[in-house]
Design a protein around this motif. Structure first.
Motif, mmCIF file in Angstrom:
data_model
loop_
_atom_site.group_PDB
_atom_site.id
_atom_site.type_symbol
_atom_site.label_atom_id
_atom_site.label_comp_id
_atom_site.label_asym_id
_atom_site.label_seq_id
_atom_site.Cartn_x
_atom_site.Cartn_y
_atom_site.Cartn_z
ATOM 1 N N VAL A 340 -10.713 67.993 8.569
ATOM 2 C CA VAL A 340 -10.960 69.426 8.642
ATOM 3 C C VAL A 340 -11.923 69.884 7.558
ATOM 4 N N GLY A 341 -11.691 69.436 6.320
ATOM 5 C CA GLY A 341 -12.548 69.879 5.229
ATOM 6 C C GLY A 341 -11.881 69.660 3.891
ATOM 7 N N VAL A 342 -12.446 70.276 2.869
ATOM 8 C CA VAL A 342 -11.941 70.159 1.503
ATOM 9 C C VAL A 342 -11.692 71.552 0.963
ATOM 10 N N THR A 343 -10.527 71.764 0.353
ATOM 11 C CA THR A 343 -10.194 73.071 -0.204
ATOM 12 C C THR A 343 -10.885 73.274 -1.550
ATOM 13 N N ARG A 344 -10.771 74.474 -2.087
ATOM 14 C CA ARG A 344 -11.367 74.776 -3.385
ATOM 15 C C ARG A 344 -10.696 74.000 -4.512
ATOM 16 N N THR A 345 -9.480 73.521 -4.268
ATOM 17 C CA THR A 345 -8.779 72.706 -5.270
ATOM 18 C C THR A 345 -8.966 71.216 -5.000
ATOM 19 N N ASN A 346 -10.014 70.876 -4.220
ATOM 20 C CA ASN A 346 -10.403 69.489 -3.951
ATOM 21 C C ASN A 346 -9.318 68.672 -3.267
ATOM 22 N N GLU A 347 -8.686 69.273 -2.286
ATOM 23 C CA GLU A 347 -7.745 68.542 -1.445
ATOM 24 C C GLU A 347 -8.404 68.296 -0.085
ATOM 25 N N PHE A 348 -8.456 67.030 0.308
ATOM 26 C CA PHE A 348 -9.002 66.671 1.612
ATOM 27 C C PHE A 348 -7.939 66.968 2.668
ATOM 28 N N VAL A 349 -8.329 67.717 3.702
ATOM 29 C CA VAL A 349 -7.356 68.208 4.673
ATOM 30 C C VAL A 349 -7.642 67.612 6.047
ATOM 31 N N PHE A 350 -6.571 67.160 6.701
ATOM 32 C CA PHE A 350 -6.658 66.573 8.033
ATOM 33 C C PHE A 350 -5.700 67.325 8.956
ATOM 34 N N TRP A 351 -5.984 67.262 10.241
ATOM 35 C CA TRP A 351 -5.222 68.002 11.246
ATOM 36 C C TRP A 351 -4.642 67.019 12.255
ATOM 37 N N ILE A 352 -3.329 67.107 12.463
ATOM 38 C CA ILE A 352 -2.644 66.285 13.467
ATOM 39 C C ILE A 352 -2.170 67.233 14.558
ATOM 40 N N GLU A 353 -2.799 67.182 15.723
ATOM 41 C CA GLU A 353 -2.454 68.134 16.768
ATOM 42 C C GLU A 353 -1.537 67.551 17.838
ATOM 43 N N ARG A 354 -1.360 66.238 17.855
ATOM 44 C CA ARG A 354 -0.540 65.630 18.897
ATOM 45 C C ARG A 354 0.943 65.686 18.571
ATOM 46 N N MET A 355 1.282 66.001 17.339
ATOM 47 C CA MET A 355 2.688 66.102 16.956
ATOM 48 C C MET A 355 3.233 67.483 17.315
ATOM 49 N N MET A 356 4.525 67.582 17.456
ATOM 50 C CA MET A 356 5.190 68.863 17.643
ATOM 51 C C MET A 356 6.311 68.971 16.610
ATOM 52 N N PRO A 357 6.232 69.900 15.667
ATOM 53 C CA PRO A 357 5.130 70.852 15.558
ATOM 54 C C PRO A 357 3.851 70.175 15.059
ATOM 55 N N SER A 358 2.739 70.901 15.170
ATOM 56 C CA SER A 358 1.485 70.406 14.623
ATOM 57 C C SER A 358 1.619 70.252 13.109
ATOM 58 N N CYS A 359 0.763 69.429 12.539
ATOM 59 C CA CYS A 359 0.856 69.165 11.105
ATOM 60 C C CYS A 359 -0.512 69.222 10.447
ATOM 61 N N VAL A 360 -0.514 69.629 9.195
ATOM 62 C CA VAL A 360 -1.700 69.589 8.356
ATOM 63 C C VAL A 360 -1.416 68.622 7.220
ATOM 64 N N VAL A 361 -2.338 67.694 6.987
ATOM 65 C CA VAL A 361 -2.155 66.674 5.958
ATOM 66 C C VAL A 361 -3.087 66.962 4.791
ATOM 67 N N TYR A 362 -2.529 66.987 3.586
ATOM 68 C CA TYR A 362 -3.298 67.266 2.371
ATOM 69 C C TYR A 362 -3.355 66.013 1.501
ATOM 70 N N CYS A 363 -4.588 65.562 1.209
ATOM 71 C CA CYS A 363 -4.789 64.429 0.304
ATOM 72 C C CYS A 363 -5.330 64.974 -1.013
ATOM 73 N N ASN A 364 -4.510 64.953 -2.038
ATOM 74 C CA ASN A 364 -4.929 65.439 -3.353
ATOM 75 C C ASN A 364 -5.554 64.285 -4.127
ATOM 76 N N ILE A 365 -6.874 64.371 -4.346
ATOM 77 C CA ILE A 365 -7.590 63.242 -4.947
ATOM 78 C C ILE A 365 -7.319 63.121 -6.439
ATOM 79 N N GLU A 366 -6.867 64.205 -7.071
ATOM 80 C CA GLU A 366 -6.576 64.140 -8.495
ATOM 81 C C GLU A 366 -5.203 63.532 -8.748
ATOM 82 N N ARG A 367 -4.212 63.977 -7.969
ATOM 83 C CA ARG A 367 -2.839 63.491 -8.170
ATOM 84 C C ARG A 367 -2.547 62.227 -7.371
#
Length: 402
Positions: A340-367
């Motif tokens: 999806v993109g990268v937030t202002r706090t440098n978290e790489f964000v992914f979208w899982i739409e096939r799951m119920m409920p839908s999910c958003v995945v956050y990859c924090n590159i610092e932590r």
């Protein structure tokens, strides 16, 4: 006969009409809440609440249309970014948004997407721009008589529910690409359009610009001295639109930089590896700088990122982030995900739409953490393409799309 007291309550703000005096007398009397205080309080509300407050009286309606209020609201909205969602269903383009979690962890609560607006949609194919200062540009193709098609461009403000079809681009080209940009100095939103010269080449045949909020919308021709092919993607960072292209004269691979304020072009020549990352990967805003990110579905636990440190030299830096072994597989498994993109706090964000409920995945590159956050409210968009945009802000300026 005394009228019943009318109360409007939104986000802990209550405005009460305590008597039935004539409208003109109420307008001329001193407001119960000072104007400066009204502006300060309402700038902390959500856009839907501001819309309700504008219905209280003519005084409130005019006060909450002031440019000072719009700027203050936008400034505070930037501190509470949202995720914008949109999908097509039954001839409608539907918009939703949810709060964007800040530094989520494994204990983060699921987020809920709230409905914003729907737009009649009769297109065959559609593209949606990134969210730029609270607005998005929809570009779609629709059928017209005699078996022909035409491209339609519509600017939408999900916060106010407004939509504005743009005038047709005057061109002899066969295809038009449009991008939305923002000038932070003059605080202007502009649309840059480029035309494809003819159907047998991707050569760019002309550039036109349109400024929003000018009452009479019209395209203006602008000159670009860099002959290049038609771009497939772009991103606006601090008043500059970046997009990868090939110089049609020299064959050089480059990043084209369009300054939204001066409406001028320049190019950055890049090596093949950088150009491939820009062409095949994603353009991201990384700490206010252009970042290039390639996403491989066979994720092995490491992320690589190229960052444009200095556009004049030019100078690029490479960053590699390695996550703990098997962490991605434990959180995501073999489910198909979309970057999806990268937030202002440098978290790489992914979208899982096939799951119920839908999910958003956050990859924090610092932590070096990967967190999955559940998302509710988009069940009606199941099995449909969902457009997801990060760092969306609410913009309540009604004058932009009049």
């Amino acid at each position: 006969m005394r009228k019943r007291r009318k109360t409007v309550s939104e986000d802990r703000l209550t405005i009460t009409q305590r008597n039935a005096r004539p409208e003109n007398e109420r307008e001329n009397s001193s407001p119960h809440i000072p104007v400066d205080q009204t502006i300060d309080i309402c700038s902390r509300l959500q856009a839907k609440s501001v819309a309700a407050c504008r219905c209280v009286s003519k005084l409130w309606a005019s006060t909450l249309r002031l440019s000072h209020f719009n700027e203050l609201f936008l400034t505070r909205s930037l501190a509470r970014p949202q995720i914008l969602f949109a999908y097509k269903k039954h001839g409608r383009f539907c918009f939703f948004s949810s709060p964007q979690p800040q530094n989520p962890d494994e204990n983060s609560s699921p987020i809920v997407a709230d409905y914003h607006m729907k737009l009649s949609f009769d297109g065959l194919f559609c593209e949606m721009s990134e969210s730029v200062h609270g607005l998005v540009c929809l570009i779609y193709t629709k059928e017209i008589p005699r078996g022909r098609t035409e491209t339609v461009r519509v600017i939408c403000n999900p916060s106010t529910g407004q939509s504005l079809p743009l005038p047709k681009v005057t061109t002899k080209g066969t295809k038009v690409i449009s991008y939305l940009g923002y000038d932070p100095v003059d605080k202007q939103l502009k649309v840059l359009s480029m035309t494809r010269r003819h159907e047998y080449t991707w050569a760019c045949g002309g550039h036109q610009i349109l400024t929003l909020g000018t009452r009479e919308l019209s395209w203006r021709m602008i000159y670009c001295r860099i002959p290049h092919d038609l771009p497939r993607k772009s991103i606006c960072i601090n008043g500059v639109l970046y997009y990868p292209a090939t110089n049609r004269s020299s064959g050089d691979s480059m990043i084209v930089c369009f300054d939204v304020r001066s409406e001028s072009f320049k190019s950055i020549i890049v090596v093949e590896d950088v150009y491939r990352a820009a062409r095949d990967g994603y353009l991201i805003d990384y700490n206010g700088k252009l970042g290039l990110f390639e996403w491989d579905f066979d994720f092995d636990g490491s992320l690589e990122l190229l960052v444009l440190e200095d556009a004049e030299k030019p100078e690029w830096s490479k960053h590699t982030y390695v996550f703990p072994p098997n962490l991605w597989e434990d959180i995501v498994g073999n489910t198909e995900v979309h970057f999806v993109g990268v937030t202002r706090t440098n978290e790489f964000v992914f979208w899982i739409e096939r799951m119920m409920p839908s999910c958003v995945v956050y990859c924090n590159i610092e932590r070096k953490t990967i967190v999955r956050v559940g998302l509710y409210g988009l069940e009606a968009g199941k099995n449909r393409k969902v457009y997801t945009r990060l760092d969306h802000v609410e913009n309540v300026n009604l004058e932009l799309l009049l």
